[in-house]
Design an enzyme around this catalytic site. Structure first.
Site, PDB file in Angstrom:
ATOM      1  N   ASP A  79       0.835  -1.214  -0.159  1.00 26.24           N
ATOM      2  CA  ASP A  79      -0.068   0.016  -0.078  1.00 26.24           C
ATOM      3  C   ASP A  79       0.748   1.378  -0.038  1.00 26.24           C
ATOM      4  O   ASP A  79       0.556   2.453  -0.744  1.00 26.24           O
ATOM      5  CB  ASP A  79      -0.676  -0.029   1.121  1.00 26.24           C
ATOM      6  N   CYS A 120       0.967  -8.131   4.883  1.00 21.83           N
ATOM      7  CA  CYS A 120       0.561  -6.885   4.823  1.00 21.83           C
ATOM      8  C   CYS A 120      -1.032  -6.602   4.547  1.00 21.83           C
ATOM      9  O   CYS A 120      -1.629  -7.698   4.638  1.00 21.83           O
ATOM     10  CB  CYS A 120       1.328  -6.161   3.580  1.00 21.83           C
ATOM     11  N   ASP A 121      -1.542  -5.384   4.112  1.00 29.23           N
ATOM     12  CA  ASP A 121      -2.970  -5.152   4.737  1.00 29.23           C
ATOM     13  C   ASP A 121      -3.848  -5.901   3.786  1.00 29.23           C
ATOM     14  O   ASP A 121      -4.786  -6.425   4.818  1.00 29.23           O
ATOM     15  CB  ASP A 121      -2.974  -3.655   3.761  1.00 29.23           C
ATOM     16  N   LYS A 122      -3.973  -5.969   2.630  1.00 29.43           N
ATOM     17  CA  LYS A 122      -5.199  -6.859   1.939  1.00 29.43           C
ATOM     18  C   LYS A 122      -4.931  -8.349   2.111  1.00 29.43           C
ATOM     19  O   LYS A 122      -5.823  -9.193   1.845  1.00 29.43           O
ATOM     20  CB  LYS A 122      -5.301  -6.146   0.463  1.00 29.43           C
ATOM     21  N   CYS A 188       5.179  -2.486   8.197  1.00 32.90           N
ATOM     22  CA  CYS A 188       5.554  -1.081   8.888  1.00 32.90           C
ATOM     23  C   CYS A 188       5.032  -1.103  10.396  1.00 32.90           C
ATOM     24  O   CYS A 188       3.853  -1.391  10.783  1.00 32.90           O
ATOM     25  CB  CYS A 188       4.724  -0.177   8.038  1.00 32.90           C
ATOM     26  N   GLU A 439      -6.751   4.587  -0.171  1.00 33.99           N
ATOM     27  CA  GLU A 439      -6.435   5.300   1.012  1.00 33.99           C
ATOM     28  C   GLU A 439      -5.903   6.910   0.905  1.00 33.99           C
ATOM     29  O   GLU A 439      -4.991   7.078  -0.211  1.00 33.99           O
ATOM     30  CB  GLU A 439      -5.299   4.384   1.694  1.00 33.99           C
ATOM     31  N   SER A 465      -5.320   4.971   5.286  1.00 40.57           N
ATOM     32  CA  SER A 465      -4.128   4.047   5.882  1.00 40.57           C
ATOM     33  C   SER A 465      -4.235   4.050   7.301  1.00 40.57           C
ATOM     34  O   SER A 465      -4.596   4.863   8.007  1.00 40.57           O
ATOM     35  CB  SER A 465      -2.945   4.569   5.428  1.00 40.57           C
TER      36      SER A 465
END
Length: 550
Positions: A79, A120-122, A188, A439, A465
């Protein structure tokens, strides 16, 4: 009879065995349970560059416990790298691709069990959706969080850009932020979306203790991965499957952990989507119900100074859940991938640093980290990370500054066109209208970096985010592309924001709104092609988790 017998047992499966032997597998290996190792390794995402090491450790664990591991991959979008340009349209939409691809691989090859390696995110929610859909014995083990050095994280680099544009720092300071923000591999280091989801995977019971917080570079992460490989074989032997663990009660417990930690607003999207796959009823109202009774025990970046490594050292997710258990907010009877209940897992757990994990008496706030707002501007809801909003912005009234898309808003912020008191409105960034629900970290970071986060709010039908801080209200539903009121806002309209009372209101008379709606013509956008075209047609609204319509 195991599922893998469908591809390996009986004389009629000789061709299938021949193909498996072409991959180098022996008769002895084919006689054992087939365990799919779902790896999201890539060479461009820092949270994923080391996942081959994690996968190797998982396979070692499976082999030690008597299974045969088969590794395959999924895609993974970063992202941060996708942020602020067309690439962000391709982030959220990969969640559905990941879930679908895992389903296809697992069903086509008749795996008996699965170990998921996201970070990570998704990728995390996409894999969780697949786990619910497939309902096999499974364990999650993420790649772990990035370390933070000197209190820096990715958000430091984004906000440094805003400070640079405002003339507050020079090129040397900007380069320093760039070089120090992301010092190791891993997701992160703040309580951003990736770490939020990895922590909630642990809280819901589908990952071993430590999954959400043990830093990526630590040897303990490799040991955890080996344990995950061993554990999935135990689950297979017990026939303990995903939906035995992922239940309405375990999701409710995870929601309480979400509120206590102050997780990313994206968890509202993902928990709704995961619950949908699990057949568990879920609405945005549940978030407010959980928030009202769950104190905010942690303030990790971007809301505070601590990072996930500090949470790990303080006792991690078990310690947070232990505090919530004292308050009767955790369902201790829920099963987990340890093979034991939550209550059993929490025996003897203590908080080792009460400056990182507070108790009810010293909580940062008596309510949780997220809030869902309602009002004429968001009839179906909007989401804000209230724990990351400055006290003076918890209530705010100001004139709208309206932009049809992120780029125009960022340009206006950098050019100094946004003034104290303004409410920046960014629309046509919703799931279908974007498409992809980008985002808005670039504009929120620009606002914060220019020192306006205590006086300027931002509202969008897009999302934020987990690194976003300030009065940033996203997921406005209905979105502009679906005819939501946000499409009719004009420059200068007064907007009332009341986070404590969960209200978001456009102060325009009903007659004027009706007049605007009658004269409204939606803006033209470039013709969509490829996956985005299909996605825009299929995706539901944000309040429904942006899942595909059935």
């Amino acid at each position: 009879m195991s599922r893998s017998d469908a591809v390996k047992t009986g004389p009629e499966r000789a061709p299938h065995r021949s193909l498996l032997k072409a991959c180098g597998y022996t008769d002895a290996q084919l006689a054992k349970p087939f365990v799919g190792i779902v790896n999201s390794f890539s060479e461009i995402v820092p949270g994923h560059t080391h996942l081959n090491q994690i996968a190797r450790a998982v396979k070692d664990g499976v082999l030690m416990a008597g299974g045969t591991p088969f590794e395959f991959n999924t895609i993974a979008v970063c992202d941060g790298i996708a942020m602020g340009h067309e690439g962000m349209r391709y982030s959220l939409c990969t969640r559905e691709l990941i879930a679908d691809s895992v389903e296809c691989m697992a069903r086509a090859h008749a795996f008996d069990a699965l170990v998921f390696i996201p970070n990570c995110d998704k990728i995390v929610p996409g894999m969780l959706m697949a786990a619910a859909r497939l309902n096999l014995p499974c364990v999650f083990v993420s790649g772990g969080p990035m370390l933070s050095l000197n209190g820096k994280d990715l958000n430091s680099a984004f906000e440094a850009v805003g400070a640079y544009m405002a003339g507050k720092i020079g090129t040397e300071e900007l380069a320093c932020a760039e070089n120090e923000a992301c010092p190791t591999c891993g997701s992160c280091s703040g309580m951003f979306t990736a770490n939020s989801m990895n922590c909630l995977t642990e809280a819901v019971g589908l990952a071993l203790p430590g999954n959400g917080t043990v830093p990526a570079p630590y040897a303990a992460r490799i040991r955890l991965a080996k344990d995950a490989g061993v554990k999935v074989m135990e689950l297979y032997q017990k026939n303990l499957r995903a939906l035995d663990i992922l239940t309405d009660k375990s999701i409710e417990s995870a929601l309480m952990v979400d509120m206590a930690l102050g997780c990313s607003t994206n968890t509202a999207l993902h928990l709704a989507a995961i619950a949908h796959e699990a057949g568990v009823p879920f609405s945005l109202a549940k978030i407010n119900e959980a928030s009202q009774k769950t104190p905010n025990l942690c303030k990790l970046a971007p809301a505070g100074k601590h990072h996930v490594q500090d949470l790990n050292a303080a006792g991690g997710i078990p310690a947070v859940m232990g505090e919530l258990q004292k308050l009767g907010l955790i369902h201790g009877e829920c099963l987990t991938v340890t093979g034991d209940t939550v209550a059993k897992n929490l025996e003897g757990v203590t908080v080792t640093d009460k400056t990182v994990i507070r108790d009810k008496a010293t909580a940062y706030a008596p309510v949780g980290g997220l809030a869902v707002m309602f009002g004429n501007l968001c009839e179906n809801g909007a989401v804000v990370k209230q724990s990351a909003v400055e006290p003076e912005m918890q209530t705010h009234t100001g004139p709208a500054r309206v932009f049809n898309g992120e780029e125009a808003a960022v340009a206006a912020i950098y050019e100094g066109q946004i003034r104290e008191g303004d409410v920046v409105v960014i629309r046509y960034e919703g799931p279908a209208g974007g498409p992809g629900m980008r985002e808005m970290l670039s504009p929120t970071s620009a606002i914060a970096g220019m020192g306006l986060d205590k006086s300027v709010a931002l509202i969008t039908d897009g999302r934020f985010s987990g690194a976003t801080r300030g009065a940033a209200i996203g997921h406005v539903s209905p979105e502009a592309a679906a005819g939501g009121l946000i499409a009719l806002v004009e420059d200068g309209d007064v907007i009332d924001i009341d986070i404590p009372h969960k209200r978001l209101h456009l102060r325009v008379p009903t007659e004027e709104i009706d007049r605007r709606r009658a004269a409204f013509t939606p803006p033209q956008r470039p013709e969509l092609t490829g996956y985005l075209k299909r996605y825009a047609k299929q995706v539901s609204s944000a309040d429904q988790g942006a899942v595909f319509k059935e």
